[in-house]
Design a protein around this motif. Structure first.
Motif, PDB file in Angstrom:
ATOM      1  N   ARG A   2      -3.778   3.805   7.865  1.00 18.68           N
ATOM      2  CA  ARG A   2      -4.664   2.684   8.026  1.00 18.68           C
ATOM      3  C   ARG A   2      -4.213   1.395   8.098  1.00 18.68           C
ATOM      4  O   ARG A   2      -4.935   0.428   8.409  1.00 18.68           O
ATOM      5  CB  ARG A   2      -5.419   3.055   6.777  1.00 18.68           C
TER       6      ARG A   2
ATOM      7  N   LEU B   1      -2.187   0.831  19.809  1.00 14.61           N
ATOM      8  CA  LEU B   1      -3.188   1.660  18.875  1.00 14.61           C
ATOM      9  C   LEU B   1      -3.170   2.937  19.603  1.00 14.61           C
ATOM     10  O   LEU B   1      -3.470   3.996  18.927  1.00 14.61           O
ATOM     11  CB  LEU B   1      -4.464   0.880  18.788  1.00 14.61           C
TER      12      LEU B   1
ATOM     13  N   VAL C  66      -0.502   5.051  18.664  1.00 16.07           N
ATOM     14  CA  VAL C  66      -0.706   5.501  17.091  1.00 16.07           C
ATOM     15  C   VAL C  66      -1.532   6.939  17.178  1.00 16.07           C
ATOM     16  O   VAL C  66      -1.266   7.842  16.852  1.00 16.07           O
ATOM     17  CB  VAL C  66      -1.302   4.497  16.232  1.00 16.07           C
ATOM     18  N   TRP C  67      -2.698   6.715  17.958  1.00 17.30           N
ATOM     19  CA  TRP C  67      -3.539   7.859  18.052  1.00 17.30           C
ATOM     20  C   TRP C  67      -3.018   9.012  18.487  1.00 17.30           C
ATOM     21  O   TRP C  67      -3.314  10.283  18.284  1.00 17.30           O
ATOM     22  CB  TRP C  67      -5.100   7.533  18.596  1.00 17.30           C
TER      23      TRP C  67
ATOM     24  N   GLN D 105     -11.217   7.644  19.372  1.00 17.40           N
ATOM     25  CA  GLN D 105     -10.564   6.348  19.569  1.00 17.40           C
ATOM     26  C   GLN D 105      -9.868   6.144  20.626  1.00 17.40           C
ATOM     27  O   GLN D 105      -9.859   5.052  21.212  1.00 17.40           O
ATOM     28  CB  GLN D 105      -9.787   6.340  18.180  1.00 17.40           C
TER      29      GLN D 105
ATOM     30  N   VAL E 230      -3.004   0.594  11.922  1.00 22.67           N
ATOM     31  CA  VAL E 230      -4.075   0.304  12.680  1.00 22.67           C
ATOM     32  C   VAL E 230      -5.091  -0.641  12.464  1.00 22.67           C
ATOM     33  O   VAL E 230      -5.733  -1.397  13.200  1.00 22.67           O
ATOM     34  CB  VAL E 230      -4.853   1.670  12.827  1.00 22.67           C
ATOM     35  N   SER E 231      -5.256  -1.068  11.182  1.00 18.32           N
ATOM     36  CA  SER E 231      -5.940  -2.300  10.624  1.00 18.32           C
ATOM     37  C   SER E 231      -5.295  -3.639  11.046  1.00 18.32           C
ATOM     38  O   SER E 231      -6.058  -4.534  11.556  1.00 18.32           O
ATOM     39  CB  SER E 231      -6.044  -2.276   9.101  1.00 18.32           C
TER      40      SER E 231
ATOM     41  N   CYS F 272      -9.292  11.109  16.573  1.00 19.40           N
ATOM     42  CA  CYS F 272      -8.237  10.415  17.181  1.00 19.40           C
ATOM     43  C   CYS F 272      -8.581  10.553  18.807  1.00 19.40           C
ATOM     44  O   CYS F 272      -8.386   9.428  19.537  1.00 19.40           O
ATOM     45  CB  CYS F 272      -6.842  10.936  17.218  1.00 19.40           C
TER      46      CYS F 272
ATOM     47  N   GLU G 278      -3.149  -3.769  13.452  1.00 17.33           N
ATOM     48  CA  GLU G 278      -3.316  -4.123  15.168  1.00 17.33           C
ATOM     49  C   GLU G 278      -4.624  -4.320  15.505  1.00 17.33           C
ATOM     50  O   GLU G 278      -4.840  -5.126  16.456  1.00 17.33           O
ATOM     51  CB  GLU G 278      -2.740  -2.523  15.793  1.00 17.33           C
ATOM     52  N   THR G 279      -5.591  -3.733  14.825  1.00 14.66           N
ATOM     53  CA  THR G 279      -6.990  -4.191  15.290  1.00 14.66           C
ATOM     54  C   THR G 279      -6.868  -5.685  14.920  1.00 14.66           C
ATOM     55  O   THR G 279      -7.957  -6.391  15.836  1.00 14.66           O
ATOM     56  CB  THR G 279      -7.759  -3.365  14.200  1.00 14.66           C
TER      57      THR G 279
ATOM     58  N   THR H 169       5.275  -2.624  11.944  1.00 15.17           N
ATOM     59  CA  THR H 169       4.665  -1.170  12.536  1.00 15.17           C
ATOM     60  C   THR H 169       5.276  -0.030  12.386  1.00 15.17           C
ATOM     61  O   THR H 169       5.331   0.947  13.103  1.00 15.17           O
ATOM     62  CB  THR H 169       4.749  -1.594  14.130  1.00 15.17           C
TER      63      THR H 169
ATOM     64  N   PHE I 294     -12.354   3.117   9.772  1.00 15.97           N
ATOM     65  CA  PHE I 294     -11.221   3.741   9.436  1.00 15.97           C
ATOM     66  C   PHE I 294     -11.320   4.716   8.424  1.00 15.97           C
ATOM     67  O   PHE I 294     -10.520   5.789   8.442  1.00 15.97           O
ATOM     68  CB  PHE I 294      -9.915   3.003   9.216  1.00 15.97           C
TER      69      PHE I 294
END
Length: 310
Positions: free
Chosen positions: A16, A51, A54-55, A69, A19-20, A66, A22-23, A3, A146
């Motif tokens: 990307r 997440l 991050v945003w 999201q 976040v991918s 952001c 974590e998703t 991370t 994304f």
């Protein structure tokens, strides 16, 4: 999974990737929730918090995307809140039972724990609201695009975005600290908790470039966030007892428990204010500039062969 944002890699690709991943964790947790709702919802909510951090950190790179999201994730987290709140109340009752000093306190805490465990069991067994929550949250993650995110790969622009995001996170935490110190209100301490939790996650993202935030410092900050979480749990419990205590445990036990909570909350507040004064950065701008400078310097170094392969 890493991370940590690697300055040597293209910035947009790194975001990307994170976040991918974590998703993916959030979606896997929702699958777990079909058979173990308590565990699955808890893990999904933790991924959502990461997440959102991050945003917030990169918002200066693509403000509209952001912001959308972040708002959507807050709504999704709300769908999963009911069961987690029921479990948090049980855990708080367990801590009260462990802290009991005499038979009266122990008996009151035991009665409360039994009542809250029964309430939580009803939620788990009914599943009336759990399955729709899983479906709605899963649908949210399936809609994520994304490719619509627009971020620069220039190290200069990326460093500016990250420095700005870190500065805002530190300022948010300091404002919350000042409010908590000034008012002592439960809501102010709750705002401090949210700010500190987000700051911990952002420090992990910027692990390689955040000055004075080594492993021990991050652990201390995370422990600080956990204490703030316990304080918030006590406030939630006190609110519940004020509204329903007589029906849950009886008036006498309710009075005993609320006195226990008041004493515990005062002790935690003192510890949290001490920790805040020691751990939070009162001058965010110089630290943010150092983060940006370190990112730019590290961005100029080519990844090692093993890093690329990984």
């Amino acid at each position: 999974m890493s991370t940590r944002i690697d300055p040597r890699q293209p910035f947009s690709a790194e975001i990307r990737r994170i976040v991918s991943e974590e998703t993916g964790i959030a979606v896997a947790a929702l699958e777990t929730a079909r058979t173990d709702p308590d565990k699955g919802f808890h893990e999904c909510r933790k991924a959502i918090k990461r997440l959102r951090a991050v945003w917030r950190l990169i918002r200066g790179g693509d403000e509209p995307y952001c912001r959308v999201q972040d708002v959507d994730l807050r709504r999704t987290a709300g769908l999963l809140a009911g069961l987690r709140e029921a479990t948090a109340l049980v855990e708080t009752a367990q801590r009260l039972a462990a802290a009991a000093d005499d038979e009266e306190e122990a008996a009151a805490a035991a009665t409360l724990l039994s009542a809250l465990e029964a309430r939580r069991s009803v939620i788990l067994e009914a599943r009336a609201n759990l399955d729709p929550a899983i479906a709605d949250a899963t649908a949210h993650f399936s809609r994520l695009d994304f490719t619509a995110m627009r971020l620069p790969d220039s190290s200069e622009q990326a460093s500016e975005i990250l420095g700005q995001g870190a500065r805002k996170g530190m300022r948010r935490a300091m404002r919350a600290f000042e409010a908590a110190r000034g008012t002592g209100d439960a809501e102010a301490f709750h705002d401090l908790r949210k700010a500190v939790k987000a700051l911990c996650m952002q420090a992990r993202l910027l692990k390689s470039v955040w000055p004075h935030m080594g492993s021990n410092d991050r652990k201390a900050m995370e422990a600080f966030g956990d204490r703030l979480g316990e304080l918030n749990d006590l406030h939630v419990m006190d609110t519940l007892l004020a509204a329903e205590g007589a029906g849950l445990v009886g008036e006498d036990a309710c009075a005993v428990l609320r006195a226990m909570i008041a004493a515990g909350a005062q002790k935690l507040k003192r510890h949290c204010l001490r920790d805040a004064g020691r751990l939070l950065e009162p001058r965010p701008s110089p630290v943010a500039r150092e983060i940006a400078d370190r990112y730019s310097r590290r961005a100029g170094k080519a990844p090692r062969r093993c890093d690329v392969a990984a």
